[in-house]
Motif scaffolding. Structure first.
Motif, PDB file in Angstrom:
ATOM      1  N   PHE A  45      24.110  11.267  20.553  1.00 34.17           N
ATOM      2  CA  PHE A  45      25.041  12.198  19.924  1.00 34.17           C
ATOM      3  C   PHE A  45      24.460  12.813  18.648  1.00 34.17           C
ATOM      4  N   ILE A  46      23.703  12.041  17.884  1.00 36.59           N
ATOM      5  CA  ILE A  46      23.061  12.590  16.684  1.00 36.59           C
ATOM      6  C   ILE A  46      22.045  13.662  17.076  1.00 36.59           C
ATOM      7  N   GLY A  47      21.235  13.366  18.060  1.00 37.35           N
ATOM      8  CA  GLY A  47      20.236  14.338  18.516  1.00 37.35           C
ATOM      9  C   GLY A  47      20.866  15.598  19.071  1.00 37.35           C
ATOM     10  N   GLU A  48      21.902  15.438  19.867  1.00 39.40           N
ATOM     11  CA  GLU A  48      22.569  16.608  20.436  1.00 39.40           C
ATOM     12  C   GLU A  48      23.247  17.442  19.354  1.00 39.40           C
ATOM     13  N   SER A  49      23.909  16.794  18.409  1.00 39.44           N
ATOM     14  CA  SER A  49      24.583  17.560  17.363  1.00 39.44           C
ATOM     15  C   SER A  49      23.565  18.296  16.487  1.00 39.44           C
ATOM     16  N   PHE A  50      22.415  17.690  16.245  1.00 38.91           N
ATOM     17  CA  PHE A  50      21.360  18.357  15.473  1.00 38.91           C
ATOM     18  C   PHE A  50      20.846  19.585  16.221  1.00 38.91           C
ATOM     19  N   GLN A  51      20.619  19.435  17.522  1.00 36.06           N
ATOM     20  CA  GLN A  51      20.126  20.557  18.318  1.00 36.06           C
ATOM     21  C   GLN A  51      21.175  21.647  18.463  1.00 36.06           C
ATOM     22  N   LEU A  52      22.434  21.252  18.583  1.00 32.87           N
ATOM     23  CA  LEU A  52      23.492  22.242  18.766  1.00 32.87           C
ATOM     24  C   LEU A  52      23.768  23.033  17.497  1.00 32.87           C
ATOM     25  N   SER A  53      23.370  22.512  16.349  1.00 33.50           N
ATOM     26  CA  SER A  53      23.622  23.233  15.107  1.00 33.50           C
ATOM     27  C   SER A  53      22.754  24.481  14.990  1.00 33.50           C
ATOM     28  N   TYR A  54      21.683  24.574  15.782  1.00 37.68           N
ATOM     29  CA  TYR A  54      20.787  25.727  15.727  1.00 37.68           C
ATOM     30  C   TYR A  54      21.000  26.706  16.877  1.00 37.68           C
ATOM     31  N   ARG A  55      22.040  26.535  17.659  1.00 36.76           N
ATOM     32  CA  ARG A  55      22.311  27.456  18.769  1.00 36.76           C
ATOM     33  C   ARG A  55      22.889  28.768  18.260  1.00 36.76           C
ATOM     34  N   LEU A  56      22.489  29.861  18.880  1.00 36.62           N
ATOM     35  CA  LEU A  56      23.065  31.156  18.520  1.00 36.62           C
ATOM     36  C   LEU A  56      24.467  31.305  19.103  1.00 36.62           C
ATOM     37  N   VAL A  57      24.659  30.778  20.322  1.00 38.64           N
ATOM     38  CA  VAL A  57      25.978  30.803  20.952  1.00 38.64           C
ATOM     39  C   VAL A  57      26.533  29.386  20.882  1.00 38.64           C
ATOM     40  N   PRO A  58      27.526  29.148  20.040  1.00 43.37           N
ATOM     41  CA  PRO A  58      28.033  27.778  19.880  1.00 43.37           C
ATOM     42  C   PRO A  58      28.781  27.286  21.113  1.00 43.37           C
ATOM     43  N   LEU A  59      28.711  25.984  21.355  1.00 44.61           N
ATOM     44  CA  LEU A  59      29.450  25.357  22.445  1.00 44.61           C
ATOM     45  C   LEU A  59      30.748  24.793  21.888  1.00 44.61           C
ATOM     46  N   ASP A  60      31.789  24.779  22.716  1.00 43.31           N
ATOM     47  CA  ASP A  60      33.036  24.190  22.245  1.00 43.31           C
ATOM     48  C   ASP A  60      32.938  22.659  22.310  1.00 43.31           C
TER      49      ASP A  60
END
Length: 123
Positions: A45-60
């Motif tokens: 979850f830490i790794g995924e949240s770190f990677q998701l913070s740099y997405r241009l299109v955010p996920l819900d």
């Protein structure tokens, strides 16, 4: 390529199944296995949240939960554990046993729960 990928995956899971009935590799340590599962969840979850913070299109939130809960499938982890040298790593069988438990946990329990969660969220 898809045929090779499916064939390789089938061979790996057959090998995992055959390894599961080998009684010589089963060294059980409940604390080690439970801590391994806990750390896998936390760091996934830490790794995924770190990677998701740099997405241009955010996920819900639901998509993030499903992505973080997806887990490890095990072919690489099992291969690495099986290749350990017993002369250098005395607890090789514990590592292989723990890896098998993690693989079975993520493939059977997490995938079933993830399918249920995804099915409920899409209704």
């Amino acid at each position: 390529m898809k045929v090779f990928a499916n064939g390789s995956e089938t061979i790996i899971f057959v090998f995992l199944g055959i390894s599961a009935i080998d009684k010589t590799i089963w060294v059980w340590n409940t604390g080690f296995i439970l801590l391994t599962l806990l750390f896998i969840f936390v760091y996934r979850f830490i790794g995924e949240s770190f990677q998701l913070s740099y997405r241009l299109v955010p996920l819900d939130f639901v998509e993030q939960l499903i992505l973080g809960y997806g887990g490890l499938r095990g072919a690489v982890a099992y291969g690495l554990a099986a290749m350990l040298d017993e002369t250098k790593v005395k607890e090789k069988n514990l590592m292989v046993c723990t890896t098998l438990i993690v693989v079975y946990f993520t493939v059977i329990l997490q995938v079933s729960a993830q399918s249920f969660m995804f099915g409920c969220c899409c209704l």
